[in-house]
Design a protein around this motif. Sequence first.
Motif, PDB file in Angstrom:
ATOM      1  N   UNK A  35       0.870  -1.174   0.000  1.00  0.00           N
ATOM      2  CA  UNK A  35       0.000   0.000   0.000  1.00  0.00           C
ATOM      3  C   UNK A  35       0.907   1.224   0.000  1.00  0.00           C
ATOM      4  N   UNK A  36       0.756   2.079  -0.987  1.00  0.00           N
ATOM      5  CA  UNK A  36       1.634   3.238  -1.098  1.00  0.00           C
ATOM      6  C   UNK A  36       0.807   4.471  -1.435  1.00  0.00           C
ATOM      7  N   UNK A  37       1.486   5.571  -1.799  1.00  0.00           N
ATOM      8  CA  UNK A  37       0.807   6.824  -2.097  1.00  0.00           C
ATOM      9  C   UNK A  37       0.938   7.168  -3.577  1.00  0.00           C
ATOM     10  N   UNK A  38      -0.055   7.857  -4.094  1.00  0.00           N
ATOM     11  CA  UNK A  38       0.095   8.526  -5.378  1.00  0.00           C
ATOM     12  C   UNK A  38       1.034   9.712  -5.162  1.00  0.00           C
ATOM     13  N   UNK A  39       1.988   9.910  -6.068  1.00  0.00           N
ATOM     14  CA  UNK A  39       2.861  11.075  -5.957  1.00  0.00           C
ATOM     15  C   UNK A  39       2.039  12.356  -6.105  1.00  0.00           C
ATOM     16  N   UNK A  40       2.366  13.335  -5.273  1.00  0.00           N
ATOM     17  CA  UNK A  40       1.697  14.633  -5.313  1.00  0.00           C
ATOM     18  C   UNK A  40       2.399  15.521  -6.336  1.00  0.00           C
ATOM     19  N   UNK A  63      -3.244   2.256  -3.895  1.00  0.00           N
ATOM     20  CA  UNK A  63      -2.945   3.609  -3.413  1.00  0.00           C
ATOM     21  C   UNK A  63      -4.204   4.278  -2.865  1.00  0.00           C
ATOM     22  N   UNK A  64      -4.800   3.729  -1.820  1.00  0.00           N
ATOM     23  CA  UNK A  64      -5.999   4.369  -1.264  1.00  0.00           C
ATOM     24  C   UNK A  64      -5.634   5.697  -0.603  1.00  0.00           C
ATOM     25  N   UNK A  65      -6.531   6.656  -0.698  1.00  0.00           N
ATOM     26  CA  UNK A  65      -6.282   7.938  -0.028  1.00  0.00           C
ATOM     27  C   UNK A  65      -6.443   7.817   1.478  1.00  0.00           C
ATOM     28  N   UNK A  66      -7.180   6.779   1.903  1.00  0.00           N
ATOM     29  CA  UNK A  66      -7.424   6.542   3.326  1.00  0.00           C
ATOM     30  C   UNK A  66      -7.226   5.053   3.616  1.00  0.00           C
ATOM     31  N   UNK A  92      -1.537   7.199   9.627  1.00  0.00           N
ATOM     32  CA  UNK A  92      -1.682   6.261  10.739  1.00  0.00           C
ATOM     33  C   UNK A  92      -2.569   5.096  10.304  1.00  0.00           C
ATOM     34  N   UNK A  93      -2.247   3.913  10.770  1.00  0.00           N
ATOM     35  CA  UNK A  93      -3.038   2.733  10.443  1.00  0.00           C
ATOM     36  C   UNK A  93      -3.942   2.409  11.624  1.00  0.00           C
ATOM     37  N   UNK A  94      -5.219   2.133  11.376  1.00  0.00           N
ATOM     38  CA  UNK A  94      -6.139   1.828  12.480  1.00  0.00           C
ATOM     39  C   UNK A  94      -5.767   0.534  13.187  1.00  0.00           C
ATOM     40  N   UNK A  95      -6.053   0.493  14.474  1.00  0.00           N
ATOM     41  CA  UNK A  95      -5.726  -0.685  15.281  1.00  0.00           C
ATOM     42  C   UNK A  95      -6.412  -1.931  14.731  1.00  0.00           C
ATOM     43  N   UNK A  96      -7.621  -1.768  14.207  1.00  0.00           N
ATOM     44  CA  UNK A  96      -8.345  -2.921  13.648  1.00  0.00           C
ATOM     45  C   UNK A  96      -7.600  -3.525  12.462  1.00  0.00           C
ATOM     46  N   UNK A  97      -6.907  -2.690  11.703  1.00  0.00           N
ATOM     47  CA  UNK A  97      -6.111  -3.193  10.584  1.00  0.00           C
ATOM     48  C   UNK A  97      -4.841  -3.881  11.086  1.00  0.00           C
ATOM     49  N   UNK A  98      -4.182  -3.276  12.067  1.00  0.00           N
ATOM     50  CA  UNK A  98      -2.961  -3.859  12.631  1.00  0.00           C
ATOM     51  C   UNK A  98      -3.230  -5.251  13.190  1.00  0.00           C
ATOM     52  N   UNK A  99      -4.436  -5.436  13.738  1.00  0.00           N
ATOM     53  CA  UNK A  99      -4.777  -6.715  14.366  1.00  0.00           C
ATOM     54  C   UNK A  99      -4.885  -7.858  13.361  1.00  0.00           C
ATOM     55  N   UNK A 100      -4.904  -7.540  12.069  1.00  0.00           N
ATOM     56  CA  UNK A 100      -5.012  -8.573  11.041  1.00  0.00           C
ATOM     57  C   UNK A 100      -3.680  -9.291  10.794  1.00  0.00           C
ATOM     58  N   UNK A 101      -2.590  -8.743  11.328  1.00  0.00           N
ATOM     59  CA  UNK A 101      -1.283  -9.399  11.194  1.00  0.00           C
ATOM     60  C   UNK A 101      -1.143 -10.469  12.265  1.00  0.00           C
TER      61      UNK A 101
END
Length: 306
Positions: A35-40, A63-66, A92-101
């Motif tokens: 997961x990365x960013x679109x260049x600005x 490349x999600x914005x959120x 920042x990554x939500x805790x609910x996402x971190x818990x998937x690891x």
Amino acid sequence: MNLPPVSAVVFAYHNVGVRCIKTLLARGIQIKLVVTHEDNPAETIWFDSVAALCKEHGIETVTPSDPSTPELAAKVAAIGPDFIFSFYYRHMLPVSLLALAKRGAYNLHGSLLPKYRGRVPVNWAVLHGETETGATLHEMAAKPDAGAIIAQTSVPILADDTAFEVFGKLTVAAEQTLWHALPQLMSGTFTPLPNDLANGSYFGGRKPEDGRIDWSQSANQVYNLHRAVAPPYPGAFFEQFGYHFIIEKARLSDLSAANLPTGLHVVDNVIYGVCGDGRALRIIELRCDGNIVSAEELQQLTHVAG
């Protein structure tokens, strides 16, 4: 007995992202998604591309914005990664996402935590005149850069280093930190260290306007500001004689300038910026309204303005 391959979902951007993805691959970790960013387009892109690296290796990127969308959470959950890593990803990554690891989520931060938690830690460290910084691998938590420390590598900040130069050292330190920590992470034998936030510091992001020079400050303060935002960052700037100036290159000077008012001066065909403590910066490259100007050209501008 052959152990099953270790899998990861990686959130990454910038040079640190590129080097750390290469490090994971070199350690045999299977990266299922990046997961990365679109260049600005409004940003000066002086760093390497995570997206280009992933394309080269056939790694899927999004490349999600959120990063907190249900769609991304469902995608990561379907992968069921052993690890989630974040390497200079800007959200920042939500805790609910971190818990998937299954085996933990880890971030690589550009300071010696707990100092300089938050945004642009290299620039803040240079601005505050630090003589050392480094890279820290730590567990991700609800608060930014607050999880337990896994490993750290320090680098020196020399007296004339710009933030750009320090960032180059930091990129190597990040790679070294991750390389040495991965075997223990993969085997589950690491011993986390406390990240004592009470003894640390937190800083937010910086805006170009934060690079405005106040010549009434000491020469060390002005010089540290210059080093912290020197190109390819927007640069330390000021207005004088009706013109907009940006300092491209400078050094602290031994010039005794106590008898000169603060601001720009030309002495013996050398450009100086005189500061509030009577000391000065020797300005090696000065940009005026977009163009590099010499000491002779600056004198002409001063004469016209006067």
